[in-house]
Write a protein that holds these residues in place. Structure first.
Motif, PDB file in Angstrom:
ATOM      1  N   ALA A 171      44.698  37.431  25.962  1.00 19.66           N
ATOM      2  CA  ALA A 171      43.722  38.514  25.903  1.00 19.66           C
ATOM      3  C   ALA A 171      43.450  39.110  27.279  1.00 19.66           C
ATOM      4  O   ALA A 171      43.295  38.387  28.255  1.00 19.66           O
ATOM      5  N   CYS A 172      43.421  40.434  27.314  1.00 17.71           N
ATOM      6  CA  CYS A 172      43.176  41.148  28.573  1.00 17.71           C
ATOM      7  C   CYS A 172      42.024  42.121  28.403  1.00 17.71           C
ATOM      8  O   CYS A 172      41.987  42.875  27.437  1.00 17.71           O
ATOM      9  N   ALA A 173      41.125  42.109  29.347  1.00 21.80           N
ATOM     10  CA  ALA A 173      40.074  43.125  29.390  1.00 21.80           C
ATOM     11  C   ALA A 173      39.643  43.263  30.827  1.00 21.80           C
ATOM     12  O   ALA A 173      39.792  42.334  31.634  1.00 21.80           O
ATOM     13  N   GLN A 174      39.068  44.418  31.155  1.00 18.98           N
ATOM     14  CA  GLN A 174      38.753  44.724  32.549  1.00 18.98           C
ATOM     15  C   GLN A 174      37.760  43.733  33.150  1.00 18.98           C
ATOM     16  O   GLN A 174      37.008  43.073  32.428  1.00 18.98           O
ATOM     17  N   THR A 175      37.749  43.679  34.462  1.00 18.73           N
ATOM     18  CA  THR A 175      36.813  42.793  35.173  1.00 18.73           C
ATOM     19  C   THR A 175      35.373  43.147  34.780  1.00 18.73           C
ATOM     20  O   THR A 175      35.062  44.324  34.571  1.00 18.73           O
TER      21      THR A 175
ATOM     22  N   LEU B 286      44.437  32.509  26.471  1.00 18.89           N
ATOM     23  CA  LEU B 286      44.710  32.894  27.858  1.00 18.89           C
ATOM     24  C   LEU B 286      43.978  34.198  28.131  1.00 18.89           C
ATOM     25  O   LEU B 286      44.170  35.179  27.413  1.00 18.89           O
ATOM     26  N   PHE B 287      43.144  34.205  29.144  1.00 23.99           N
ATOM     27  CA  PHE B 287      42.344  35.393  29.450  1.00 23.99           C
ATOM     28  C   PHE B 287      42.554  35.852  30.882  1.00 23.99           C
ATOM     29  O   PHE B 287      42.610  35.036  31.796  1.00 23.99           O
ATOM     30  N   SER B 288      42.630  37.149  31.069  1.00 23.47           N
ATOM     31  CA  SER B 288      42.635  37.711  32.421  1.00 23.47           C
ATOM     32  C   SER B 288      42.482  39.228  32.340  1.00 23.47           C
ATOM     33  O   SER B 288      42.674  39.825  31.278  1.00 23.47           O
ATOM     34  N   ALA B 289      42.137  39.824  33.479  1.00 24.38           N
ATOM     35  CA  ALA B 289      42.091  41.290  33.540  1.00 24.38           C
ATOM     36  C   ALA B 289      43.469  41.850  33.870  1.00 24.38           C
ATOM     37  O   ALA B 289      43.713  43.043  33.732  1.00 24.38           O
ATOM     38  N   THR B 290      44.357  40.977  34.330  1.00 26.91           N
ATOM     39  CA  THR B 290      45.713  41.407  34.687  1.00 26.91           C
ATOM     40  C   THR B 290      46.704  40.437  34.043  1.00 26.91           C
ATOM     41  O   THR B 290      46.383  39.262  33.862  1.00 26.91           O
ATOM     42  N   PHE B 291      47.879  40.940  33.725  1.00 23.56           N
ATOM     43  CA  PHE B 291      48.872  40.048  33.112  1.00 23.56           C
ATOM     44  C   PHE B 291      50.288  40.515  33.414  1.00 23.56           C
ATOM     45  O   PHE B 291      50.924  41.168  32.599  1.00 23.56           O
ATOM     46  N   PRO B 292      50.817  40.183  34.611  1.00 25.15           N
ATOM     47  CA  PRO B 292      52.176  40.624  34.928  1.00 25.15           C
ATOM     48  C   PRO B 292      53.172  40.071  33.919  1.00 25.15           C
ATOM     49  O   PRO B 292      52.958  39.006  33.348  1.00 25.15           O
ATOM     50  N   LYS B 293      54.241  40.853  33.763  1.00 26.12           N
ATOM     51  CA  LYS B 293      55.262  40.497  32.762  1.00 26.12           C
ATOM     52  C   LYS B 293      55.772  39.068  32.862  1.00 26.12           C
ATOM     53  O   LYS B 293      55.834  38.344  31.874  1.00 26.12           O
ATOM     54  N   GLU B 294      56.177  38.701  34.077  1.00 33.87           N
ATOM     55  CA  GLU B 294      56.796  37.373  34.238  1.00 33.87           C
ATOM     56  C   GLU B 294      55.833  36.281  33.819  1.00 33.87           C
ATOM     57  O   GLU B 294      56.231  35.256  33.272  1.00 33.87           O
ATOM     58  N   ILE B 295      54.564  36.530  34.106  1.00 36.10           N
ATOM     59  CA  ILE B 295      53.579  35.502  33.789  1.00 36.10           C
ATOM     60  C   ILE B 295      53.327  35.468  32.278  1.00 36.10           C
ATOM     61  O   ILE B 295      53.133  34.401  31.701  1.00 36.10           O
TER      62      ILE B 295
ATOM     63  N   VAL C  36      46.195  47.087  30.301  1.00 38.84           N
ATOM     64  CA  VAL C  36      46.301  45.817  31.004  1.00 38.84           C
ATOM     65  C   VAL C  36      46.426  46.074  32.508  1.00 38.84           C
ATOM     66  O   VAL C  36      47.277  46.851  32.936  1.00 38.84           O
ATOM     67  N   GLY C  37      45.569  45.433  33.267  1.00 39.30           N
ATOM     68  CA  GLY C  37      45.663  45.562  34.722  1.00 39.30           C
ATOM     69  C   GLY C  37      44.943  46.760  35.283  1.00 39.30           C
ATOM     70  O   GLY C  37      45.010  47.011  36.482  1.00 39.30           O
TER      71      GLY C  37
ATOM     72  N   ASP D 121      45.713  41.679  42.727  1.00 39.46           N
ATOM     73  CA  ASP D 121      44.663  41.055  43.545  1.00 39.46           C
ATOM     74  C   ASP D 121      43.599  42.089  43.914  1.00 39.46           C
ATOM     75  O   ASP D 121      42.405  41.789  43.943  1.00 39.46           O
ATOM     76  N   TYR D 122      44.053  43.311  44.177  1.00 37.08           N
ATOM     77  CA  TYR D 122      43.104  44.397  44.487  1.00 37.08           C
ATOM     78  C   TYR D 122      42.183  44.633  43.290  1.00 37.08           C
ATOM     79  O   TYR D 122      40.961  44.748  43.448  1.00 37.08           O
ATOM     80  N   VAL D 123      42.756  44.666  42.099  1.00 36.63           N
ATOM     81  CA  VAL D 123      41.963  44.896  40.874  1.00 36.63           C
ATOM     82  C   VAL D 123      40.885  43.823  40.731  1.00 36.63           C
ATOM     83  O   VAL D 123      39.722  44.120  40.451  1.00 36.63           O
ATOM     84  N   HIS D 124      41.260  42.573  40.965  1.00 38.38           N
ATOM     85  CA  HIS D 124      40.278  41.484  40.830  1.00 38.38           C
ATOM     86  C   HIS D 124      39.216  41.569  41.927  1.00 38.38           C
ATOM     87  O   HIS D 124      38.039  41.376  41.662  1.00 38.38           O
ATOM     88  N   ARG D 125      39.658  41.852  43.148  1.00 41.38           N
ATOM     89  CA  ARG D 125      38.689  41.926  44.253  1.00 41.38           C
ATOM     90  C   ARG D 125      37.638  42.999  44.002  1.00 41.38           C
ATOM     91  O   ARG D 125      36.439  42.731  44.096  1.00 41.38           O
ATOM     92  N   ILE D 126      38.083  44.218  43.692  1.00 37.90           N
ATOM     93  CA  ILE D 126      37.079  45.287  43.519  1.00 37.90           C
ATOM     94  C   ILE D 126      36.229  45.021  42.283  1.00 37.90           C
ATOM     95  O   ILE D 126      35.096  45.487  42.198  1.00 37.90           O
ATOM     96  N   GLY D 127      36.768  44.222  41.383  1.00 38.66           N
ATOM     97  CA  GLY D 127      36.027  43.875  40.159  1.00 38.66           C
ATOM     98  C   GLY D 127      34.824  42.979  40.384  1.00 38.66           C
ATOM     99  O   GLY D 127      34.112  42.635  39.450  1.00 38.66           O
TER     100      GLY D 127
END
Ligand SMILES: Nc1ncnc2c1ncn2[C@@H]1O[C@H](COP(=O)(O)OP(=O)(O)OP(=O)(O)O)[C@@H](O)[C@H]1O
Length: 416
Positions: free
Chosen positions: A2-6, A152-161, A180-181, A302-308
């Motif tokens: 699951a993905c949703a914004q910070t 699995l939860f995050s605001a970002t989800f790169p393909k490889e991960i 996503v992201g 990382d930028y997305v999470h930081r500003i979040g």
């Protein structure tokens, strides 16, 4: 997955179903065998502070339900955590390192786990944490996917991960709120061109301007991200001698110092916190009005999470980034991200973006299709049952600004 914004409330989104599931199914709690305890749910997170925060939240949500929540994280004495565990545990919130320690000491068994949640799942599965996660999830006594429910939860989800994560799941649902992201448009993002040597004086100007506008103190905290631990200490000291009370949080400080710094920042005693990426994810600190990327990260996620760390739970916030030649590899992803969240992109940044190509730095999410912003099972390169999963002709997967999900046939979505 699951993905949703910070700042959109993911903690509640995984805590409530776990608490409710434990209550509804009335799992028979296995009595401790000797000194071994048997939690029913495990929530893993990448940092100690985030584990503490999730623990506090989960305890509030579980108030008067009888569901017991215990936290275990490194850097703090294990004896108190062992005593807490012995008093009974339904939900264990932990950082991977301390949990491995508890498993090796045979004080915790994962045999009864019905729910496994990985918060900041992409971070948990990237280079640093993957071996520990595999050990916990695949090599101890945890029931297999399908028997346990994995979230699995995050605001970002790169393909490889996403690909890696699918090892821990069976027939999973991919849910995304928005793209996503992406970052929330509650945050006003500014990027300023600042040479390395001018960063300190530029920060000082910003802080003075904030003060002049009355945006300073307990109700409007400023979080400054830097790249290195040494840099964090040096900047904190410099701010302090220049009349701006600051504190710092990074991996070289003792856990006690880290907790003290966070407390002092939250309370507004030191309204500026200088931090490394250890504070980038998940931390929910009320009144953070301004996030400054003194040093930009190499990775746009990382930028997305930081500003979040600002603009949370419907509140607005401001994020300022200091950009210079050293950040050229981030230009394109940064410009796209800003555009996507309706921010004004400076012309000079667009020029940098036009010159640079994807794949610079550690921009994982540009490893192929733009933004990795969707369920990777839709990609033709991913064959593991992809057609089976979608033969049900389900809905679109990631729609900008809306809700979307990908389902296995026969699985009902929360949005149906
Ligand atoms: N339904 C709601 N109504 C009001 N506030 C809420 C609601 N759900 C969550 N919140 C609040 O929103 C804030 C952000 O929630 P949370 O920390 O869970 O965000 P998140 O999505 O996990 O963010 P991040 O990606 O940064 O970890 C918290 O202070 C939380 O208490």
């Amino acid at each position: 997955m699951a993905c949703a914004q910070t700042g959109s409330g993911k903690t509640a989104a995984f805590c409530f179903p776990i608490i409710s599931g434990i209550m509804k199914d009335q799992f028979v709690q296995r009595r401790p065998r000797g000194r071994v305890v048997f939690p029913l749910a495990l929530i893993l997170s990448p940092t100690r502070e985030l584990s503490m925060q999730i623990h506090e939240e989960a305890r509030k949500f579980a108030y008067q339900t009888g569901v017991k929540v215990v936290v275990a994280y490194g850097g703090a004495p294990i004896s108190q955590q062992l005593r807490d565990l012995e008093r009974g545990v339904d939900i264990l919130v932990a950082t991977p390192g301390r949990l491995v320690d508890l498993l090796e000491r045979a004080r915790v068994s994962l045999e009864m786990i019905k729910y496994l949640a990985l918060d900041e799942a992409d971070r948990m599965l990237d280079m640093g944490f993957e071996p520990q996660i595999r050990k916990i999830v695949e090599q101890m006594d945890m029931p297999p996917p399908g028997v346990r429910q994995t979230m699995l939860f995050s605001a970002t989800f790169p393909k490889e991960i996403q690909r890696l994560a699918s090892d821990f799941l069976s027939k999973y649902i991919f849910l995304a709120v928005g793209r996503v992201g992406s970052s929330t448009d509650l945050i006003v993002q500014r990027v300023e061109f600042v040479h390395e040597s001018d960063k300190r004086s530029h920060l000082m100007d910003l802080l003075h301007a904030q003060k002049a506008n009355g945006v300073h103190g307990k109700q409007s905290l400023t979080l400054v991200f830097v790249e290195t631990k040494k840099g964090a200490d040096a900047l904190e000291h410099w701010l302090y001698v220049n009349g701006f009370p600051a504190t710092t949080i990074h991996g070289d400080r003792t856990q006690q110092e880290r907790e003290h710094a966070l407390k002092s920042f939250k309370s507004g005693n030191t309204p500026i916190l200088v931090a490394t990426d250890v504070a980038a994810r998940g931390l929910d600190i009320p009144h953070v009005a301004h996030v400054v990327n003194f040093d930009l990260p190499n990775d746009i996620d990382d930028y997305v999470h930081r500003i979040g760390r600002t603009g949370r739970a419907g509140k607005t916030g401001v994020a300022t980034a200091f950009f210079n030649e050293n950040n050229a590899s981030l230009a394109r992803s940064l410009a796209e991200l800003m555009q996507e969240s309706n921010q004004e992109v400076p012309a000079w940044l667009s020029r940098y973006a036009a010159r640079s190509s994807y794949g610079g730095g550690k921009n994982r999410r540009f490893g192929g299709g733009r933004f990795g912003g969707r369920d990777i099972r839709r990609d033709s390169s991913f064959n593991r049952g992809a057609t089976d999963y979608y033969s049900g002709g389900s809905t679109g997967y990631v729609a900008s600004g809306g809700y979307s999900g990908g389902y296995c046939p026969g699985v009902t979505s929360a949005w149906d």
